[in-house]
Design an enzyme around this catalytic site. Structure first.
Site, PDB file in Angstrom:
ATOM      1  CB  CYS A  56      26.405   5.427 -15.553  1.00  0.00           C
ATOM      2  SG  CYS A  56      25.632   5.624 -14.189  1.00  0.00           S
TER       3      CYS A  56
ATOM      4  CG  ASP B 262      29.124   8.004   2.624  1.00  0.00           C
ATOM      5  OD1 ASP B 262      28.312   8.098   1.806  1.00  0.00           O
ATOM      6  OD2 ASP B 262      30.234   8.052   2.886  1.00  0.00           O
TER       7      ASP B 262
ATOM      8  CB  THR C 137      25.745  -0.396 -12.184  1.00  0.00           C
ATOM      9  OG1 THR C 137      24.703   0.686 -12.134  1.00  0.00           O
ATOM     10  CG2 THR C 137      25.772  -1.131 -13.569  1.00  0.00           C
TER      11      THR C 137
ATOM     12  NE  ARG D 283      31.552   9.244  -8.846  1.00  0.00           N
ATOM     13  CZ  ARG D 283      30.471   8.545  -8.600  1.00  0.00           C
ATOM     14  NH1 ARG D 283      30.547   7.177  -7.958  1.00  0.00           N
ATOM     15  NH2 ARG D 283      29.467   9.236  -8.861  1.00  0.00           N
TER      16      ARG D 283
ATOM     17  CB  VAL E   5      22.623   6.226  -6.384  1.00  0.00           C
ATOM     18  CG1 VAL E   5      21.359   5.441  -6.207  1.00  0.00           C
ATOM     19  CG2 VAL E   5      23.049   6.451  -7.834  1.00  0.00           C
TER      20      VAL E   5
END
Length: 418
Positions: free
Chosen positions: A257, A31, A117, A328, A13
């Protein structure tokens, strides 16, 4: 407001955001993974979302793992992962740590935008207090917040950041307008300004919860049609001739997601005293698909009178989706666990996944080269439809009485499909 942007988290993202904003604004990509920063500075993106040419063509983008380098910024966009724990509960650890990092470098008048999210209410109920404590400032007086849910589809080269309409929101009307203008400056598809942050948060989780439920329905149909001896793909092709039939496919539902977001919504619902029925039913069904397809492969082998214990099985793919290196929450691991229960030997072949990451995450020695495969296998499971697998001669890779089960309707040579 003249934006000086910081992107916190440079994964699937954050990196595309940093690249697009870096074309128009001073942008700092942050990061905590020092190796990731080093790779990006050299023009390499391990996620394969951005090419070296795209990374090297951004004049205003710099990378850092030093929080002090963020002090010059005034607009912070947080894009860190929000996973679930072993009990399927939301894990906001990374989100809160990112909020604390930003809070320590925040100045008065700055804006913090979340893309990760979350369940409705998390930005203002969970994240804002962390920023206030770290910064010593007051929300909506000294600093402001926005929420613009990410809609990145990893591995999809047709639907990219700038071509997907963006939902935006802000903690005050003025902040909302600023956030919306900021995203409109890079999003070709335009934006939709939600009335408040909580609405924008809710929109994100229901997008993926809806897909999860629809896929669960098709997965259940696949189980029913398997008992009838008819192919699910044939049924779906016939049904799609009706203009309003939704074109979902059966399969494994993993990743960060669709396989995760519904649990954020159900967590919030349960905290309010409501126990979701449909959402959790869909999750239970989809979470069991790995075990189901593994069992189907074993049944096929039994029908061929094959010995199951110590038999050799090839699993094609371990990432959570095709043409993407992300492992993941991959549901392929559920297939492997079930085959272990049957005392089978298995090889996992995936040319896209990182073998070091796979070993660390799942304890599996990954095969990344076709040349390292065995000569033949009694069973083959097509779990992920990587384009690279099209060149595989599956007939050659299986024994004369071997079987092929295809989860993705990918191979025309499969004996059975999901």
């Amino acid at each position: 407001m003249e934006h000086n942007i910081a992107i916190i988290g440079l994964g699937y993202v954050g990196l595309p955001l940093a690249v697009e904003f870096g074309k128009k604004y001073p942008t700092t990509g942050f990061d905590i993974n020092i190796k990731r920063i080093s790779e990006l500075r050299s023009g390499h993106d391990r996620t394969r979302e951005m090419s070296p040419e795209e990374l090297n063509a951004v004049p205003n983008l710099t990378y850092t793992s030093e929080p002090g380098d963020l002090k010059q910024c005034n607009t912070y966009i947080i894009t860190v992962p929000t996973p679930i724990d072993h009990y399927n509960r939301p894990d906001l650890t990374l989100l809160k740590k990112a909020s604390e990092t930003v809070g320590r470098v925040l100045s008065r008048g700055d804006i913090v935008i979340y893309e990760s999210t979350v369940y409705p209410g998390a930005t203002e109920e969970d994240c804002v207090p962390v920023i206030e404590q770290a910064s010593g400032m007051t929300y909506n007086r000294d600093f402001f917040c926005g929420y613009s849910p990410e809609r990145i589809n990893p591995g999809d080269k047709a639907h990219r950041l700038v071509t997907i309409k963006k939902v935006t929101s802000g903690s005050t009307p003025e902040t909302a307008a600023t956030v919306d203008r900021l995203y409109r400056s890079i999003i070709e598809a335009g934006t939709h300004l939600a009335p408040c942050i909580k609405v924008a948060e809710a929109a994100k989780v229901i997008e993926n919860a809806q897909r999860d439920i629809n896929i669960a329905f098709i997965n259940e149909l696949a189980m029913i049609f398997a008992r009838m001896g008819i192919r699910t793909k044939d049924v779906l092709e016939a049904a799609r001739t009706k203009w309003n039939f939704l074109g979902f496919e059966p399969g494994l539902v993993g990743g960060h997601c669709i396989g995760v977001d519904p649990y954020y919504l159900t967590h919030k619902a349960e905290s309010l005293g409501y126990i979701p029925q449909i959402i959790l039913a869909g999750r239970r069904l989809n979470d069991g698909m790995g075990r189901y397809v593994a069992t189907q492969l074993i049944k096929m082998m039994v029908k061929k009178a094959q010995r199951i214990t110590d038999t050799n099985i090839l699993i094609l793919g371990i990432t959570f989706k095709e043409n993407c290196p992300d492992i993941r929450n991959s549901k392929v691991i559920d297939i492997i666990k079930q085959l272990r229960d049957f005392a089978c030997n298995f090889d996992v072949y995936d040319p896209l996944a990182d073998p070091v990451e796979v070993k660390h995450e799942y304890g599996i020695d990954l095969i990344t080269r076709q040349a390292d495969l065995r000569e033949q296998y009694e069973g083959i499971m097509v779990a992920v439809a990587h384009s690279e697998f099209r060149d595989l001669d599956l007939e050659r890779l299986k024994t004369p009485d071997g079987v092929i089960f295809d989860v993705k309707n990918f191979s025309p040579r499969a004996d059975e499909y999901l």
